[in-house]
Scaffold this motif. Structure first.
Motif, PDB file in Angstrom:
ATOM      1  N   HIS A   1     -46.439 -78.400  -4.777  1.00  0.00           N
ATOM      2  CA  HIS A   1     -47.861 -78.750  -4.909  1.00  0.00           C
ATOM      3  C   HIS A   1     -48.298 -78.620  -6.367  1.00  0.00           C
ATOM      4  O   HIS A   1     -48.893 -79.539  -6.937  1.00  0.00           O
ATOM      5  CB  HIS A   1     -48.662 -77.804  -3.999  1.00  0.00           C
ATOM      6  N   GLU A   2     -47.988 -77.483  -6.967  1.00  0.00           N
ATOM      7  CA  GLU A   2     -48.435 -77.248  -8.343  1.00  0.00           C
ATOM      8  C   GLU A   2     -47.720 -78.169  -9.328  1.00  0.00           C
ATOM      9  O   GLU A   2     -48.328 -78.678 -10.266  1.00  0.00           O
ATOM     10  CB  GLU A   2     -48.246 -75.780  -8.734  1.00  0.00           C
TER      11      GLU A   2
ATOM     12  N   ARG B   1     -56.894 -77.088  -9.261  1.00  0.00           N
ATOM     13  CA  ARG B   1     -55.479 -76.849  -9.434  1.00  0.00           C
ATOM     14  C   ARG B   1     -54.986 -75.536  -8.887  1.00  0.00           C
ATOM     15  O   ARG B   1     -53.835 -75.203  -9.001  1.00  0.00           O
ATOM     16  CB  ARG B   1     -55.127 -76.982 -10.910  1.00  0.00           C
TER      17      ARG B   1
HETATM   18 ZN   LIG Z   1     -53.851 -77.708  -6.053  1.00  0.00          ZN
END
Ligand SMILES: [Zn+2]
Length: 694
Positions: A532-533, A5
């Motif tokens: 993205h996050e 992540r």
């Molecule tokens: Zn990521």
């Protein structure tokens, strides 16, 4: 299914730094001044001799790639490293100021200054020699029986791993501890126990039969021997062979990286009383007592097979071999705070052999790392006061707001997701906690003592302080405001069980974020990262965690099946990328990150348009607004690798190499329109081959 992540992986070399963790970088050679067009785009970095549709990474970065050399003390070099370098320099200046006017004893500024100054004082470190390590070595030497060995092993346990957030699965200690929200009951913290004990980054380094890996193993055995010899230990060659063999057997017990990243395989609750039955061999009572965990009734055992296998080795391998192993570990862990000969021998293996980096970073850089590792948020507070004005925070928060709105609209428009799943997604989006710049509450370092002149002791106390801070969370209410990254770190992260995101101040800088340029450039760079996050909360991994952070799949089987189909297509797309004739990107290992890259870019594009009421941004320098967006994205991924470092990343990094992350653009229709990309060009994908997950 893999869990990763962060935006960037922390390099294995840095993780192997043991007592000093985050990597900082250094500008050895400034790039020539960039020619900037009015739009803020670095025009000189482009290579207009290639067609964007054939090689977008090179088109956007070819000028830069041609003139840029990787500095001698780096294993890779790009936008992130350059910014990390600049930030390290600024952080070092702040630390130096704190050292000059240190403030009252016990203050954070005094601790920061003393940690840095003590680490910099090489003369004292040389003069003390191995004396600071003597107590630890004596404790190992005094071990005479199995409970004593278990106590020695338990005393090494630290809070140095993290499965879901910072995603660091590596510890050189026999096991690593992560204290986090329980995945079945997110209202409380649980202790997670992870496999460890290896000196090299992963089991593959011990077990892969390829000649390259065999050569690295020979070099590692030689490194162990050299270390023992430097330490004045007799029979270094034989001992090194035994230590290596023990590590090889530990590696055989380890779960693979892919399995270790599978949350469904990791969430195993063991009652304390089950340990002697399920993992006989290690004296668990002595181990947990020495680790300060005697009172815990339940643990999450992330890799049960490894815990069982390692425990069996504790009983099956002679005590003297374990003592040799622990002695080597103690030297290796302390090396950065020992005399120069140890620092250099360590670098000879971890820097040169494992990463291909020719030159050790300057001491002041390592001192900044050591200080940030020990007093991360104290340094971070100094950093944001100087370098992160409220106006930057407000601008970034506005972007986050637009991205969340754009993501919500994308959920509404999805044709494949069941209505009830959409409703749950929207509910989860509504309670997503986004941290921008720095935490709302700063960490309290009162209990950490810093002793001038005691570099090794300072590092050990800091890692013990961090360990105890984590132990103290057990039994306390869950704090969703806790950050897992320091504000001075160039990175970003999704915390799935906390349903929260951290965007440290240091990544909110050029080339990712720049209040002096049109916002469209920011959306292409940090905007894609924010997207993205966010998307990680809603992807195949995010699907496993509900809005409260409970491990409970909230998707229907049809939702998952559709997602799997898109994912398989994306995995094939990345499997086809070959940085070397004998090595390709692992589409499965990098899948979650690649999905997040596609989703993040799409969301950022929508958010940029949303911020302008649906209109395209003004163009600049002969480029259209949409072109500026995509160029900014590709330039944010500029990066060069040394070969060993890139090969290491292909094995253990769940992110694709930067070049292929830039090529994410080929999945967005808007990119084809912006650059008139046509069939026959190398990156061209027919509309039905473009992967649209969100
Ligand atoms: Zn990521």
């Amino acid at each position: 299914m893999t869990i990763r992540r962060l935006l960037f992986a922390v390099s294995a070399l840095a993780l192997l730094g043991a007592l000093a963790s985050p990597p900082a970088r250094r500008i050895a050679r400034a790039a020539p001044p960039a020619t900037e067009a009015a739009g803020g785009v670095e025009v000189s970095g482009l290579d207009r001799s290639v067609a964007p549709g054939d090689d977008f990474f090179r088109w956007a970065n070819g000028g830069w790639l041609t003139i840029t050399e990787i500095p001698a003390d780096q294993s890779s070099w790009g936008a992130g490293e350059m910014l990390a370098e600049l930030t390290a320099k600024r952080t070092a200046d702040l630390i130096a100021e704190a050292a000059k006017s240190p403030g009252p004893p016990g203050s954070n500024a005094r601790k920061v200054g003393d940690t840095y100054t003590t680490f910099m004082d090489e003369a004292t470190i040389e003069a003390k020699g191995l004396a600071p390590l003597r107590p630890a070595l004596d404790r190992i030497a005094a071990v005479t029986d199995a409970p004593g060995l278990a106590r020695a092993l338990g005393a090494t346990l630290r809070a140095d791993v993290d499965v879901l957030n910072a995603t660091n699965l590596y510890t050189p200690n026999l096991f690593g501890l992560w204290v986090a929200q329980d995945l079945d009951d997110p209202s409380r913290y649980s202790p997670f126990l992870l496999q460890g004990g290896l000196g090299m980054p992963d089991r593959d380094y011990y077990l892969d039969p390829s000649p390259r890996m065999a050569q690295i193993r020979d070099r590692y055995r030689a490194h162990i021997e050299a270390f023992l010899t430097l330490a004045g230990i007799s029979d270094a060659g034989e001992k090194a062979a035994r230590i290596f063999d023990l590590e090889r057997r530990i590696a055989e017990a380890h779960l693979s990286r892919e399995d270790s990243e599978d949350v469904l395989k990791g969430n195993n609750h063991w009652a304390r009383t089950e340990f002697p039955i399920r993992a006989p061999g290690l004296d668990w009572t002595a181990f947990f007592e020495a680790a300060g965990l005697a009172g815990e009734k339940t643990f999450v055992v992330w890799q049960p097979g490894a815990v069982t296998g390692i425990s069996r080795l504790v009983a099956g391998v002679p005590l003297d071999t374990w003592k040799e192993y622990l002695t080597f570990r103690a030297f290796s862990r302390a090396a950065s705070c020992l005399p120069k000969a140890f620092v250099e021998e360590r670098f000879a293996f971890y820097g040169k052999v494992l990463s291909g980096t020719p030159k050790l970073r300057d001491r002041w850089k390592r001192a900044v790392d050591a200080t940030s590792a020990a007093l991360g948020e104290a340094v971070g507070r100094l950093y944001v006061e100087r370098w992160f004005p409220p106006s930057d925070k407000a601008r970034a928060a506005e972007m986050v707001k637009n991205e969340i709105a754009a993501f919500g609209k994308r959920i509404d428009r999805l044709d494949w997701m069941a209505p009830e799943t959409k409703a749950r997604a929207k509910a989860k989006l509504a309670v997503l906690k986004v941290g921008v710049g720095y935490p709302d509450r700063w960490r309290d370092y009162t209990a950490l003592s810093v002793v001038p002149g005691d570099a090794l002791g300072n590092a050990e106390r800091a890692s013990l302080f961090e360990y105890r801070r984590n132990l103290a969370k057990l039994g306390s209410p869950v704090d969703r405001g806790e950050w897992v990254m320091n504000p001075q770190l160039v990175n970003a992260v999704n915390l799935p069980a906390m349903n929260a995101l951290n965007f440290p101040a240091a990544i909110l800088q050029p080339p990712y974020f720049d209040p002096k340029r049109p916002a469209v450039m920011d959306y292409g760079a940090i905007g894609a990262t924010i997207g993205h996050e966010i998307s990680h909360s809603f992807d195949d991994q995010g699907a496993l965690f509900d809005a409260d952070g409970r491990l409970r799949n909230w998707w229907t089987a049809e939702d998952a099946a559709h997602f799997a189909t898109s994912a398989a297509a994306l995995a094939r797309q990345y499997d086809a990328y070959r940085p070397f004739p004998d090595a390709s990107v692992n589409g499965k290992l990098t899948l979650s990150e690649n999905i997040a890259d596609v989703a993040g870019l799409a969301v950022a594009f929508d958010a940029y348009r949303l911020s302008l009421g649906g209109k395209e941004a003004a163009g600049a320098g002969g480029l259209t607004g949409d072109q500026l967006f995509f160029i900014s994205f590709a330039q944010s991924w500029r990066k060069k690798f040394r070969e060993p470092a890139l090969r290491q990343r292909l094995l253990i990094d769940s992110h694709a190499p930067a070049e292929y992350r830039a090529d994410t653009v080929r999945n967005l229709d808007a990119w084809y329109e912006a650059f008139a990309v046509r069939p026959g060009q190398k990156l061209y994908l027919a509309p039905k081959e473009r992967v649209r997950v969100w």
